[in-house]
Design an enzyme around this catalytic site. Structure first.
Site, mmCIF file in Angstrom:
data_model
loop_
_atom_site.group_PDB
_atom_site.id
_atom_site.type_symbol
_atom_site.label_atom_id
_atom_site.label_comp_id
_atom_site.label_asym_id
_atom_site.label_seq_id
_atom_site.Cartn_x
_atom_site.Cartn_y
_atom_site.Cartn_z
ATOM 1 N N GLU A 102 3.017 -0.195 6.417
ATOM 2 C CA GLU A 102 2.451 -0.781 7.632
ATOM 3 C C GLU A 102 1.895 -2.179 7.388
ATOM 4 O O GLU A 102 1.197 -2.736 8.249
ATOM 5 C CB GLU A 102 1.333 0.127 8.173
ATOM 6 C CG GLU A 102 -0.027 -0.028 7.528
ATOM 7 C CD GLU A 102 -0.157 0.517 6.115
ATOM 8 O OE1 GLU A 102 -1.264 0.483 5.567
ATOM 9 O OE2 GLU A 102 0.853 0.991 5.553
ATOM 10 N N CYS A 135 -0.820 5.857 0.343
ATOM 11 C CA CYS A 135 -1.862 5.370 -0.577
ATOM 12 C C CYS A 135 -2.830 6.495 -0.962
ATOM 13 O O CYS A 135 -2.451 7.389 -1.699
ATOM 14 C CB CYS A 135 -2.573 4.162 0.030
ATOM 15 S SG CYS A 135 -3.386 3.125 -1.228
ATOM 16 N N HIS A 157 2.103 0.263 1.039
ATOM 17 C CA HIS A 157 1.768 0.174 2.463
ATOM 18 C C HIS A 157 2.951 -0.305 3.311
ATOM 19 O O HIS A 157 3.157 -1.507 3.478
ATOM 20 C CB HIS A 157 0.575 -0.758 2.661
ATOM 21 C CG HIS A 157 -0.700 -0.193 2.129
ATOM 22 N ND1 HIS A 157 -1.529 0.608 2.885
ATOM 23 C CD2 HIS A 157 -1.264 -0.278 0.904
ATOM 24 C CE1 HIS A 157 -2.565 0.981 2.153
ATOM 25 N NE2 HIS A 157 -2.423 0.454 0.943
#
Length: 373
Positions: A348, A256, A346
């Site tokens: 995660e 990001c 993302h």
């Protein structure tokens, strides 16, 4: 409960919405953005990347499962304000330790409920993200509008220093230790070192002001640049640090904001999106494999790079690895001649899809390859 108290929301173009106070009674200002996720409101609220943003939840029912002590992505709520349509009167979940509105009030987060969030989201999609004010202290839109237009814009905002850790800390590998990673905290989420730990990685999380010597002093086998808030055009120190990492041929992975910083380090520009990508349902194409991933996003800026060619940079050839299928925005970069890659989304994600979790495996493989080179 405060929601019976009248509240107003005023955008910088004068569009006004009326509702009821939700969370803390008061007044707040920031950039109005919308999140399309239908779950994960606690993770959204505690994501440092939302610093100085007023988040509009497009899902109509918020707070259904209360809040708990396990799902926070940082040590506090970061959103500047919160906008919902129909807050749950009672949160119900076996993991809940409290209610959402009580948590918002305790942390001083000013919100508004009873707003037509669909109409508000359509307005932001058509006009773009803009400054906004939410108040349960005044019912005069013009009075609030004047203060909205005095609030700082997101363009030019250098916010990493406001969200980074004050002191370095370590997240240990689970099971056998394989690698050591130095993570530059530009607004890191807790699930990043967790996903690395699951792969035998010990992560040293360092302040955003850290130097190349600070990173190397950890004994790092690789470096990670975290997500975070603000305008990447202001991030001169991290961009310079990324160049130093690549000069040393250390494996580098950025997510990001970290992707935008690596883009800058490679010589690309960045720009502000009209209303950004924020949600857990964004389709992204991996250009190398042709695979489409459903991914979690939270970004208002993007890297400006050509999509279908190898670009010559100071660090050799670089290509766009991933592209958003909704609008062709760059969603990842891969360097061919130095061990560095990024994604704008993302992997995660919590809550969110797990399609991109393999990228942490890819990072581990890159580190292993470097150690055996």
């Amino acid at each position: 409960m405060n929601r019976r108290r009248p509240a107003i929301l005023v955008l910088e173009d004068g569009r006004t919405f009326r509702g009821e106070a939700y969370g803390s009674v008061g007044e707040t200002f920031g950039e109005a953005v919308f999140n399309t996720g239908m779950t994960g409101y606690q993770e959204t609220l505690t994501d440092p990347s939302y610093h100085r943003q007023v988040v509009v939840q497009t899902a109509p029912h918020i707070g259904n499962t209360g809040v708990n002590t396990e799902d926070d992505e940082s040590g506090r709520i970061w959103v500047a304000g919160y906008v919902v349509r129909d807050p749950a009167r009672i949160g119900s979940n076996w993991r809940a330790t409290g209610g959402l509105e009580d948590r918002l009030a305790t942390e001083g987060v000013v919100g508004i409920a009873g707003v037509d969030t669909r109409a508000l989201t359509r307005h932001l999609r058509e006009r773009g993200a803009m400054r906004v004010g939410v108040s349960s202290l005044t019912d005069d839109p013009q009075e609030l509008l004047a203060r909205v237009r005095e609030a700082p814009r997101m363009e030019g905002a250098d916010l990493s220093a406001e969200v980074t850790t004050a002191q370095p800390y370590v997240v240990r590998a689970e099971g056998e230790h394989r690698f050591t990673v130095a993570a530059l905290d530009l607004g890191i989420k807790r699930n990043v070192p967790r996903r690395l730990a699951a792969r035998g990685v010990t992560t040293h999380v360092l302040p955003a002001s850290s130097t190349i010597d600070d990173l190397l002093a950890t004994g790092a086998d690789a470096v990670f640049f975290s997500p975070g808030p603000g305008d990447p055009a202001t991030a001169d120190h991290p961009a310079g640090l990324a160049r130093e990492v690549m000069r040393r041929q250390l494996p580098l992975f950025g997510i990001c904001f970290g992707s935008q910083i690596l883009g800058r380090a490679l010589g690309f520009g960045t720009y502000k999106l009209g209303y950004g990508h924020r949600g857990i349902n964004q389709p992204v194409l991996d250009q190398a494999t042709g695979k489409v991933e459903v991914t979690s996003h939270n970004h208002g800026f993007a890297v400006d790079a050509p999509l279908n060619q190898v670009i010559d940079t100071d660090f050799g050839g670089v290509e766009v690895s991933h592209v958003c299928l909704n609008d062709k925005v760059v969603e990842g970069l891969r360097a061919r001649d130095v061990p560095a890659f990024t994604v704008q989304y993302h992997p995660e994600a919590a809550a969110g899809p797990h399609d991109a979790d393999y990228l942490f495996d890819r990072f581990a493989e890159l580190i292993e390859g470097g150690k055996h080179a």
